[in-house]
Design an enzyme around this catalytic site. Structure first.
Site, short mmCIF file in Angstrom:
data_model
loop_
_atom_site.label_atom_id
_atom_site.label_comp_id
_atom_site.label_asym_id
_atom_site.label_seq_id
_atom_site.Cartn_x
_atom_site.Cartn_y
_atom_site.Cartn_z
N TYR A 184 0.82 -1.21 0.00
CA TYR A 184 0.00 0.00 0.00
C TYR A 184 0.86 1.26 0.00
CZ TYR A 184 -4.62 -2.05 0.87
OH TYR A 184 -5.81 -2.71 0.76
N ASP B 184 -12.28 -8.99 4.57
CA ASP B 184 -13.56 -9.01 3.85
C ASP B 184 -14.15 -10.42 3.86
OD1 ASP B 184 -13.22 -6.30 3.09
OD2 ASP B 184 -14.21 -6.69 1.16
N ASP C 92 -3.00 -18.33 0.70
CA ASP C 92 -4.00 -19.05 -0.12
C ASP C 92 -4.69 -20.12 0.71
OD1 ASP C 92 -1.53 -20.35 -0.03
OD2 ASP C 92 -1.57 -21.03 -2.12
N ASP D 135 -6.34 -6.90 4.31
CA ASP D 135 -7.46 -6.26 3.62
C ASP D 135 -8.37 -7.33 3.02
OD1 ASP D 135 -9.01 -4.22 2.33
OD2 ASP D 135 -7.97 -4.72 0.47
N LYS E 65 3.04 -15.29 2.59
CA LYS E 65 3.25 -16.03 1.34
C LYS E 65 4.75 -16.31 1.25
CE LYS E 65 1.76 -17.71 -2.60
NZ LYS E 65 0.90 -18.91 -2.66
C1 IPM Z 1 -10.36 -1.08 3.92
C2 IPM Z 1 -10.54 -0.52 2.54
C3 IPM Z 1 -9.35 0.34 2.21
C4 IPM Z 1 -8.11 -0.54 2.28
C5 IPM Z 1 -9.41 1.06 0.85
C6 IPM Z 1 -10.71 1.83 0.68
C7 IPM Z 1 -8.23 1.95 0.64
O1 IPM Z 1 -10.73 -1.53 1.62
O2 IPM Z 1 -10.24 -0.29 4.88
O3 IPM Z 1 -10.34 -2.30 4.06
O4 IPM Z 1 -7.81 -1.25 1.31
O5 IPM Z 1 -7.43 -0.50 3.30
MN MN Z 2 -10.88 -3.52 2.50
#
Ligand code: IPM
Ligand code: MN
Length: 362
Positions: free
Chosen positions: A143, A252, A224, A248, A192
């Site tokens: 990032y 999710d 993975d 990240d 990884k």
């Molecule tokens: C999160 C989001 C952010 C990230 C984006 C919007 C930059 O997806 O906070 O998880 O990737 O960190």
């Molecule tokens: Mn995210």
């Protein structure tokens, strides 16, 4: 009466609605527990681009640094998608993380018993439940590494660089071990290392630090495999520690197995612990302004703020219990309604949580 200064970064899409919910819940819980809040809004993301041409105005950075804590909604949306990378709304999020030194991102993912049927996993897997704390490194890695465009061997090419220093790995790994000590005492480090040099350094340092925590069980897992294990048997995880990008992606995934990404709060912390608190979901432009969004992730982020930033454990627990009760009573927003046609709007869900806080039966 104790008064805390909270910077509000409402942002874009559903951001303003869900931040409004959390503010109302904070005011209610504050009244009950004898603390008060002064909220100051600052522009961020697309809203800031529209107002002053840049996603993270200097005034916002200074305001956040001067606040006791910061509550953020979400940034981004199709309106700003065509902008170059350095003035996209998302850039503001990275900018504020860097400016506040928020290297730790705590993302708890637990399955609420009341939401078991919103969980997309097979019944026997959901039945075991899970309670995971993802400790994501937040100010390093790909990032923040060198990136750009150049003329390559085959013409136009782009590159991004993953980079981690010993210092950055050590401090986030320590946070993971300290966190595990307050939980079920297991840390899984996800990397990884079969491909990436940064992961091999990560793994080496993880094992070095682990020696200082002999009471904590450890495991290494390739990313993975981790993606697969999260849906195969999430109950095996307690604390997960991983890099910015893997964290990240995996957070999710972890959120979706709780039933909805609309449920997950997060805390982004520096050494000072005051930090920035935000739901892990995005700005959901498709439902923005319609009073449909699930405010729970933001409300629970406010609860994390009370605990981590202000040490107001009773008030924090009170919010968590209120949310639990409302869910147990069967109230849902659209995202967790599991096909049912009756569900609450953002403001109605907020009202229910506040009602539950006040001790009224919901
Ligand atoms: C999160 C989001 C952010 C990230 C984006 C919007 C930059 O997806 O906070 O998880 O990737 O960190
Ligand atoms: Mn995210």
């Amino acid at each position: 009466m104790k008064t805390y200064k909270i910077g509000l970064l409402k942002g874009d899409g559903i951001g303003p609605e869900i931040v409004e919910s959390a503010v109302r819940v904070l005011e209610a819980v504050g009244k009950k527990h004898g603390v008060s809040f002064v909220f100051t809004p600052y522009l961020i993301g697309g809203a800031a681009i529209d107002a002053c041409g840049q996603p993270l105005p200097q005034e916002t950075v200074e305001g956040c640094l001067a606040s006791d804590s910061v509550l953020l909604g979400a940034v981004g949306g199709p309106k700003w998608d065509g902008l170059p990378g350095n003035i996209r709304p998302e850039k503001a999020l990275l900018g504020i993380r860097a400016a506040m030194g928020l290297f730790t991102n705590l993302r708890p993912a637990k399955l609420y018993p009341a939401l078991k049927n919103a969980c997309p996993l097979r019944e026997d897997i959901a039945a075991k439940g899970f309670d995971i704390m993802i400790v994501r490194e937040l100010t390093g890695g790909i990032y923040f590494g060198d990136r750009g465009y150049r003329d390559g061997e085959y013409g136009e090419e782009a590159y991004d660089t993953e980079r981690y220093s010993r210092m950055e790995i050590e401090r986030i790994v320590r946070v993971a071990f300290e966190t595990a000590r307050k939980r079920r005492k297991k840390v899984t480090s996800i990397d990884k290392a079969n491909v990436l040099e940064t992961s091999r350094l990560w793994r080496k340092i993880f094992h070095e630090i682990a020696e200082q925590y002999p009471d904590v069980e450890i495991a290494d897992m390739l990313v993975d495999n981790a993606a697969m294990q999260l849906v195969r048997d999430p109950s095996q995880f307690d604390v997960i520690v991983t890099s910015n990008m893997f964290g990240d992606i995996l957070s999710d995934e972890a959120s979706q197995i709780t039933g909805s990404i609309g449920m997950l709060p997060s805390a982004s912390l520096n050494d000072g612990k005051r930090g920035l608190y935000e739901p892990i979901h995005g700005s959901a432009p498709d439902i923005a302004g319609q009073n449909k969004a699930n405010p729970i992730a933001t409300v629970l982020s406010a609860a994390m703020m009370l605990l981590y930033a202000f040490d107001e454990r009773a008030a924090s627990d009170d919010i968590v219990t209120a949310v639990d009760k409302v869910l147990q009573a069967g109230y849902r927003t659209a995202d967790i309604a599991n096909g049912a046609t009756m569900y609450l709007s953002t403001s109605e869900m907020t009202d229910k949580i506040i009602q539950s806080l006040s001790g009224e039966k919901v």
